[in-house]
Write an enzyme that holds these catalytic residues in place. Structure first.
Site, short mmCIF file in Angstrom:
data_model
loop_
_atom_site.label_atom_id
_atom_site.label_comp_id
_atom_site.label_asym_id
_atom_site.label_seq_id
_atom_site.Cartn_x
_atom_site.Cartn_y
_atom_site.Cartn_z
N ASN A 260 67.04 18.78 1.43
CA ASN A 260 67.37 17.95 2.59
C ASN A 260 68.84 17.54 2.66
O ASN A 260 69.19 16.61 3.37
CB ASN A 260 66.48 16.70 2.66
CG ASN A 260 65.02 17.07 2.77
OD1 ASN A 260 64.68 17.99 3.50
ND2 ASN A 260 64.17 16.38 2.05
N GLU B 36 67.49 10.59 13.53
CA GLU B 36 68.23 9.36 13.24
C GLU B 36 69.61 9.50 13.88
O GLU B 36 70.02 10.58 14.28
CB GLU B 36 68.39 9.16 11.73
CG GLU B 36 69.20 10.25 11.05
CD GLU B 36 69.71 9.85 9.67
OE1 GLU B 36 69.74 8.64 9.35
OE2 GLU B 36 70.12 10.74 8.92
N LYS C 26 65.74 3.26 10.17
CA LYS C 26 65.05 4.38 10.83
C LYS C 26 63.90 3.92 11.72
O LYS C 26 63.69 4.47 12.80
CB LYS C 26 64.57 5.39 9.79
CG LYS C 26 65.74 6.12 9.16
CD LYS C 26 65.33 7.33 8.37
CE LYS C 26 66.57 8.13 8.13
NZ LYS C 26 66.95 8.62 6.93
N PHE D 68 72.05 23.82 -9.78
CA PHE D 68 73.00 22.98 -9.04
C PHE D 68 73.29 21.65 -9.74
O PHE D 68 73.51 20.64 -9.09
CB PHE D 68 72.53 22.76 -7.60
CG PHE D 68 72.45 24.03 -6.81
CD1 PHE D 68 73.55 24.49 -6.11
CD2 PHE D 68 71.30 24.79 -6.80
CE1 PHE D 68 73.49 25.68 -5.40
CE2 PHE D 68 71.22 25.99 -6.10
CZ PHE D 68 72.33 26.43 -5.39
P1 ADP Z 1 68.76 11.25 5.89
O1 ADP Z 1 69.02 9.87 6.36
O2 ADP Z 1 68.47 11.31 4.44
O3 ADP Z 1 69.79 12.22 6.37
P2 ADP Z 1 66.97 12.41 7.90
O4 ADP Z 1 65.88 11.67 8.56
O5 ADP Z 1 68.18 12.70 8.69
O6 ADP Z 1 67.35 11.65 6.57
O7 ADP Z 1 66.36 13.76 7.33
C1 ADP Z 1 67.09 14.64 6.50
C2 ADP Z 1 66.49 16.04 6.57
O8 ADP Z 1 65.09 16.02 6.22
C3 ADP Z 1 66.51 16.66 7.94
O9 ADP Z 1 67.71 17.31 8.20
C4 ADP Z 1 65.34 17.63 7.89
O10 ADP Z 1 65.71 18.80 7.23
C5 ADP Z 1 64.34 16.91 7.02
N1 ADP Z 1 63.35 16.15 7.81
C6 ADP Z 1 63.42 14.85 8.11
N2 ADP Z 1 62.33 14.45 8.84
C7 ADP Z 1 61.57 15.55 9.01
C8 ADP Z 1 60.32 15.80 9.66
N3 ADP Z 1 59.64 14.84 10.29
N4 ADP Z 1 59.83 17.06 9.65
C9 ADP Z 1 60.50 18.04 9.00
N5 ADP Z 1 61.66 17.86 8.36
C10 ADP Z 1 62.22 16.64 8.35
MG MG Z 2 70.27 12.68 8.31
#
Ligand code: ADP
Ligand code: MG
Ligand code: ADP
Length: 672
Positions: free
Chosen positions: A235, A288, A116, A348
């Site tokens: 998430n 990402e 990341k 869940f």
């Molecule tokens: P992963 O690799 O676990 O999928 P992500 O970076 O894609 O991690 O984040 C997963 C979820 O977390 C996102 O879809 C969002 O809902 C939340 N999220 C991630 N970063 C942020 C942020 N900076 N602000 C608010 N929500 C976030």
């Molecule tokens: Mg993700």
């Protein structure tokens, strides 16, 4: 073109890849662990190779075994699906070395996007808007606090190697940063073997909107529009849709252009997804990039009319993209529900068991609406503790979003799954949620709409009428089948409210034949004085043994799940679940004076909430514990569940030890 494809995966995604390969005339090879010997993907493939024990770390994740299987069967390409080895650059490199085509992007792109921190740096360099934050590794809690203070609260602490929602913490104050930093770091270390964490601004009430990209080995990259995945629990995505009800043409084009720019920056040459979060004002920030086929790709396939697996196979074998950006158009609206073997009413928790029933709803196109099911399981199969609890994806496609949602609601009602707990009741309730239907959503939607978790709704209004009508007609069928008089005056005692029915002779005498549960059921709810009786029209060809009662009630189609229980039926409809027993008035009167059986007091026991493996016990016999203290850790379906004490007390006896495999409700320990 690829001649023989090995699918290095299992479950629904393995089946889905095989389907397209077959259509393209490509031979298929499945790999399977001991737990998957009888799995659907094994039967669907032309050939299948056993690759070891149930645990993924000893089978689906072992590169050598998979490469060996490809060599043995003469497969010239491998599709990794998602999860497992799909985003493993070393695997892509090893295949290259072995002369096997990896159906995915080049290893450099995987590497660059797998981290990341690195991918955010790359994005910033490619002029892609990223979440404001600190693009470096943070070493100490003090440093973390200083950085968070600079960024401004709230902030999000994330694992650089993170995925699947793990290793993320939100902090609203410097105290929370110090705490979150430590826990994020240790979770990152244990989940990914990499404890690097970073901090970025936490965007409040955001939407998760991602862009599907597609590239080839000749430098062409296009995007296929967006998917909105804001309906998440912890998430993790639950519902996805395309297009997003929030984006306008301008924002879509801007996000698409940035996603393509980022993909080009790493010579992206397959299907991939650039994830963004979008705030209320339509500002969007790169999150990402997932360098693989995404779980929710079917919604994009519907609105674009493309088969993403076909596109991946073609570009992997060196073909040029057959279409340009201007050829991509988005038509209609598609919704995907992820069906999980998780018990919504028990927070869940994963659930396992035999698929006693697995009867999908109507699949195909009818009245301009298409229903698609991607699954890797079959009736009679087994949901084991070893793999992901996602067992199927149900997708509906219609001209408009609301039609797709309504179709999803109907399809979920008609989907009979029994033998273990699953989230269909929860999804069915979501489809009737006004806020979701209006499109006014954010990633906090589930937390806000279900602050105390999920409880099946109480039957009211039309839902209650439907359940009353269905249960009355089933009861009538069973009494007439048994030769009882078809004339009865009875009370239908079902829900918190008592639904009374005075059956008119003429009405009931029409029942009794398979083709004709048709006439009416009359009810006067609660017998409120002055409330007039209402006639409910019901039509169905249902017969005993069918898990779903399909028909119409007052002219509208309904599908109600029916399961036999002692002296009655258990009905499920629109997420409402009720045991129903129909009594004659006399029986009801007797019932009212029967003593109520008290449940045994189990508060002195810690019971295992789901089938799983005891990882560790945190207490000993004789130890004093207070409420909230950790007692035991149980692992099930890739998740560690920490069981905490609900009481203050002394542990008198321990019944389990680490390594034990326990059934649901097995006693783990006892308090004095
Ligand atoms: P992963 O690799 O676990 O999928 P992500 O970076 O894609 O991690 O984040 C997963 C979820 O977390 C996102 O879809 C969002 O809902 C939340 N999220 C991630 N970063 C942020 C942020 N900076 N602000 C608010 N929500 C976030
Ligand atoms: Mg993700
Ligand atoms: P998507 O963005 O496609 O929804 P998810 O983050 O939900 O992706 O992950 C897709 C699948 O990949 C999940 O069902 C999970 O099994 C697997 N997965 C994702 N990240 C990891 C990880 N870090 N470790 C193990 N499995 C993972």
């Amino acid at each position: 073109m690829i001649k023989k494809l090995l699918i290095a995966n299992r479950g629904e995604i393995a089946c889905r890849v095989i389907r397209t390969a077959k259509r393209l005339g490509i031979e298929t090879v499945a790999v399977y662990s001991e737990a998957d010997r009888d799995a659907l993907h094994v039967y669907m493939a032309d050939e299948a190779v056993a690759i070891g024990p149930a645990a993924a770390a000893q089978s689906y994740l072992v590169m050598d075994k998979i490469i060996e299987a490809a060599k043995e069967t003469g497969a010239d390409a491998i599709h990794p699906g998602y999860g497992f080895l799909s985003e493993n650059a070393a695997f892509a490199k090893a295949l290259k070395k072995a002369g096997i085509i990896f159906v995915g992007p080049n290893p450099k792109a995987i590497e660059a996007m797998g981290d990341k921190i690195e991918s955010k740096k790359l994005a910033a360099a490619a002029k892609v808007s990223t979440v404001p934050g600190y693009l470096g590794v943070i070493e100490t809690p003090e440093e973390a606090v200083k950085i968070a203070d600079d960024i401004g609260y709230p902030v999000m602490i994330k694992a650089s190697a993170g995925g699947g929602g793990k290793g993320m913490r939100i902090a609203y104050s410097s105290d929370e940063v110090a705490e979150g930093f430590a826990s994020s770091q240790s979770e990152a270390k244990s989940s990914f073997g990499d404890d690097r964490v970073f901090i970025e601004k936490f965007i409040e009430e955001p939407r998760h909107i991602e862009i599907q990209v597609l590239g080839d080995k000749h430098g062409n990259v296009i995007h296929l529009g967006e998917r909105e995945c804001s309906i998440q629990r912890r998430n993790q995505k639950v519902l996805e849709e395309a297009p997003s009800p929030f984006l306008d043409e301008k924002t879509r084009a801007a996000m698409g252009a940035e996603a393509v720019a980022l993909a080009k920056a790493v010579d992206y040459d397959s299907a991939g997804t650039v994830e963004f979060i979008v705030d209320k004002d339509k500002n969007f920030y790169f999150l990402e990039m997932n360098t693989r086929l995404q779980v929710e790709h079917p919604v994009t396939e519907f609105v674009t009319g493309l088969d993403l697996v076909e596109q991946m196979l073609k570009v992997a074998s060196g073909e040029k993209l057959g279409l340009k950006q201007k050829d991509v158009t988005l038509t209609g609206s598609a919704i995907e529900s992820r069906i999980y073997a998780e018990d919504p009413v028990r927070n869940f928790l994963p659930s396992t068991g035999r698929l006693v029933h697995f009867r999908p709803p109507f699949l195909g196109t009818e009245n301009g609406i298409t229903t698609r099911l991607d699954t890797g399981v079959e009736e009679g199969g087994e949901i084991s503790v070893y793999y992901d609890p996602m067992i199927a994806k149900l997708v509906t496609y219609a001209p408009t979003r609301i039609e797709a949602i309504d179709a999803m609601g109907q399809a979920l009602d008609a989907f009979a799954i029994d033998g273990f707990r699953h989230n269909i009741p929860f999804l069915a309730v979501l489809m009737r949620n006004e806020r979701w239907r209006s499109g006014d959503i954010s990633t906090k939607f589930i937390a806000e709409e279900f602050p105390d978790g999920f409880a099946p709704p109480v039957p009211e209004g039309r839902v209650r009428d439907v359940l009353a009508a269905v249960s009355a007609s089933i009861d009538h069928l069973s009494t007439t089948a048994a030769g009882s008089p078809s004339r009865c005056t009875g009370s239908l005692s079902a829900f918190p409210v008592t639904v009374w029915s005075s059956w008119a002779t003429a009405t009931w005498s029409a029942f009794g034949s398979r083709a004709a549960i048709s006439r009416c059921v009359r009810r006067s709810a609660e017998r409120a004085p002055g409330e007039s009786e209402r006639t409910i029209e019901l039509n169905s060809n249902w017969w005993f043994g069918e898990p779903v009662f399909e028909g119409t009630v007052d002219g509208e189609p309904v599908a109600v799940q029916v399961r036999s229980i002692l002296n009655g039926v258990h009905l499920t409809y629109q997420g409402v679940e009720v045991p129903v027993r129909v009594f004659t008035e006399r029986e009801a009167n007797y019932l009212a004076v029967m003593p109520v059986k008290e449940k045994p007091d189990m508060s002195k026991f810690l019971l295992c909430p789901m089938p799983g493996l005891v990882v560790s016990l945190a207490v000993e016999e004789g130890q004093e514990v207070s409420a909230g203290e950790t007692l035991c850790v149980v692992e099930a379906m890739k998740m560690e569940n920490v069981l905490k004490s609900e009481v203050d007390g002394i542990v008198s006896k321990i019944h389990a030890e680490p390594g034990d495999s326990l059934n649901v409700d097995a006693v783990i320990l006892e308090f004095e």
